[in-house]
Motif scaffolding. Structure first.
Motif, short mmCIF file in Angstrom:
data_model
loop_
_atom_site.label_atom_id
_atom_site.label_comp_id
_atom_site.label_asym_id
_atom_site.label_seq_id
_atom_site.Cartn_x
_atom_site.Cartn_y
_atom_site.Cartn_z
N PHE A 152 0.84 -1.20 0.00
CA PHE A 152 0.00 0.00 0.00
C PHE A 152 0.88 1.26 0.00
CE2 PHE A 152 -2.38 3.40 2.05
CZ PHE A 152 -3.58 3.37 1.37
N GLN A 153 1.92 1.25 0.80
CA GLN A 153 2.83 2.40 0.84
C GLN A 153 3.47 2.63 -0.53
OE1 GLN A 153 6.22 1.96 3.46
NE2 GLN A 153 6.61 4.16 3.54
N ALA A 154 3.95 1.55 -1.15
CA ALA A 154 4.62 1.69 -2.45
C ALA A 154 3.64 2.18 -3.52
CB ALA A 154 5.23 0.34 -2.85
N ASP A 155 2.41 1.64 -3.54
CA ASP A 155 1.43 2.04 -4.55
C ASP A 155 1.02 3.51 -4.39
OD1 ASP A 155 1.52 -0.48 -5.64
OD2 ASP A 155 -0.36 -1.17 -4.71
N GLY A 161 2.32 10.14 -5.63
CA GLY A 161 3.50 10.92 -5.27
C GLY A 161 3.52 11.33 -3.81
N TYR A 162 2.85 10.58 -2.97
CA TYR A 162 2.77 10.89 -1.53
C TYR A 162 3.14 9.65 -0.74
CZ TYR A 162 0.80 12.04 3.06
OH TYR A 162 0.63 12.25 4.39
N ASP A 163 4.01 9.81 0.26
CA ASP A 163 4.40 8.70 1.11
C ASP A 163 3.54 8.70 2.37
OD1 ASP A 163 5.58 6.70 2.56
OD2 ASP A 163 7.60 7.58 2.60
N PRO A 164 2.63 7.72 2.51
CA PRO A 164 1.76 7.70 3.69
C PRO A 164 2.44 7.16 4.93
CG PRO A 164 1.31 5.80 2.33
CD PRO A 164 2.36 6.59 1.60
N GLY A 165 3.67 6.65 4.77
CA GLY A 165 4.37 6.04 5.88
C GLY A 165 3.99 4.58 6.04
N VAL A 282 -9.48 -1.88 1.88
CA VAL A 282 -8.56 -2.70 1.07
C VAL A 282 -8.90 -4.18 1.17
CG1 VAL A 282 -6.66 -1.03 1.14
CG2 VAL A 282 -6.93 -2.68 3.01
N ASN A 283 -10.18 -4.53 1.22
CA ASN A 283 -10.56 -5.94 1.38
C ASN A 283 -9.99 -6.85 0.30
OD1 ASN A 283 -12.10 -5.67 3.75
ND2 ASN A 283 -13.87 -4.95 2.60
N ASP A 284 -9.90 -6.35 -0.96
CA ASP A 284 -9.48 -7.18 -2.10
C ASP A 284 -8.00 -7.03 -2.42
OD1 ASP A 284 -12.12 -8.03 -2.37
OD2 ASP A 284 -12.62 -6.32 -3.67
N MET A 285 -7.27 -6.34 -1.58
CA MET A 285 -5.86 -6.09 -1.88
C MET A 285 -5.02 -7.33 -1.58
SD MET A 285 -3.47 -3.09 -0.29
CE MET A 285 -1.74 -2.97 -0.72
N PRO A 286 -4.04 -7.67 -2.41
CA PRO A 286 -3.14 -8.78 -2.10
C PRO A 286 -2.45 -8.58 -0.74
CG PRO A 286 -2.83 -8.07 -4.35
CD PRO A 286 -3.75 -7.07 -3.72
N GLY A 287 -2.40 -9.62 0.05
CA GLY A 287 -1.81 -9.53 1.38
C GLY A 287 -2.81 -9.27 2.48
N VAL A 288 -4.07 -9.02 2.08
CA VAL A 288 -5.15 -8.85 3.07
C VAL A 288 -5.92 -10.16 3.15
CG1 VAL A 288 -7.25 -7.60 3.68
CG2 VAL A 288 -5.33 -6.37 2.65
N LEU A 289 -5.95 -10.77 4.30
CA LEU A 289 -6.53 -12.09 4.50
C LEU A 289 -8.05 -11.99 4.62
CD1 LEU A 289 -3.96 -13.39 7.14
CD2 LEU A 289 -3.87 -13.63 4.64
N PRO A 290 -8.78 -13.05 4.28
CA PRO A 290 -10.24 -13.03 4.42
C PRO A 290 -10.65 -12.99 5.88
CG PRO A 290 -9.48 -15.22 3.80
CD PRO A 290 -8.28 -14.33 3.70
#
Length: 324
Positions: A152-155, A161-165, A282-290
């Motif tokens: 999420f941070q990288a995307d 163009g903003y780093d959310p940390g 981010v329910n459907d994001m890779p790395g987010v478990l069901p």
């Protein structure tokens, strides 16, 4: 105010009511070794004591004398003084606290003019108990993995163009510094004056000195609050006091006191003010478990921190006459 704190009769409450400890500072506003006595009054009823509904605590400062005297202390605590696990789980987050200070008092002119000075410094590094799945934190926020946080941070950086940390980990540095100087002057047998200067400055993460937590974190949501949603609260207190006590006759005495108290409070978002608070599901994001709930990330300056600056100045003049 429910209760009132005074130092040599001068109010040192949180005038704006934002601190849960009731102090005008993040921690105690004065060095504890500077206190010679404490007076506690339960619901005092007097025109002199006003602006509160409960009890009053008055700290009486030490004074210098004809002999030089002082004190020195230091203490340390940290994760190394705790056990490693509780029922197989990590015992808690890493932390380290160091406090040291000194006092010194004595004569400037014997029998007439005296000084007293005190200093106290606190340094700490406070760790975090909460973290995403796979972070090794003692309190795990379910469903959201460390890989999802990194992605999420990288995307967000790549697209906007903003780093959310990232999620808060490791330790956050906090400190507190207290200085006090007091001068006592025996003008003659019937008149005494005293002057004092007090300065206290310190900081905390998200306005809490009892625990360290990341804003936006929720185990039940579940939600990860990223670094840019947190803020550093910095508070500075300066107090000047002048007092004259006079005994005019055996039956008549007066007390004149002037004080100025200034409190400066800043609440600075760790990621600046360029982006306000944003919640992203981010329910459907890779790395987010069901699982249950809507998994979220929260980033950007907290909704209550935009240009949140507070400066309070209080001038007090008191004149008291007593006739017995």
């Amino acid at each position: 105010h429910f209760n009132q704190l005074t130092v040599n009769g001068v109010r040192q409450n949180d005038d704006f009511g934002l601190n849960t400890n009731g102090y005008p500072t993040q921690r105690s506003p004065f060095p504890l070794d500077a206190v010679g006595a404490v007076n506690v009054s339960i619901a005092p009823y007097s025109p002199i004591n006003n602006g509160f509904t409960g009890g009053q605590i008055n700290a009486v400062l030490k004074s210098g004398g004809n002999d030089f005297s002082g004190s020195l202390f230091g203490e340390k605590s940290g994760r190394d003084f705790q056990g490693d696990t509780v029922r197989g789980q990590p015992a808690g987050s890493a932390f380290e606290e160091k406090t040291w200070g000194f006092t010194l008092g004595g004569p400037i002119i014997k029998d007439t003019l005296f000084f007293f000075a005190a200093y106290e410094k606190f340094d700490g590094e406070l760790g975090f108990d909460e973290g995403p799945t796979g972070s090794g934190a003692s309190v795990v926020i379910p469903r959201i993995t460390t890989g999802a946080v990194d992605q999420f941070q990288a995307d967000t950086k790549r697209i906007y163009g903003y780093d959310p940390g990232n999620f808060l980990s490791g330790a956050f540095p906090v400190e507190d510094e207290k200085k006090l100087v007091k001068i006592d002057w025996n003008i003659n047998d019937n008149h005494r004056a005293e002057f004092s200067w007090q300065s206290t400055s310190g900081n905390s993460l998200n306005g809490s000195v009892t625990s360290t937590f990341a804003q936006g974190n929720s185990v039940t949501q579940p939600r990860i609050g990223l670094e840019t949603n947190d803020y550093n609260k910095i508070e500075e207190l300066t107090v000047y006091t002048a007092q004259l006590n006079s005994q005019w006759t055996d039956a008549f005495s007066t007390e004149l006191r002037y004080s100025r108290k200034e409190t400066d409070t800043q609440q600075l978002p760790l990621g600046g003010l360029s982006v306000g608070q944003v919640d992203v599901t981010v329910n459907d994001m890779p790395g987010v478990l069901p699982g249950a709930g809507n998994a979220q990330f929260r980033y950007g300056a907290d909704i209550n921190r935009h240009d949140n600056y507070l400066n309070v100045k209080v001038d007090t003049v008191e004149a008291i006459a007593r006739y017995h």
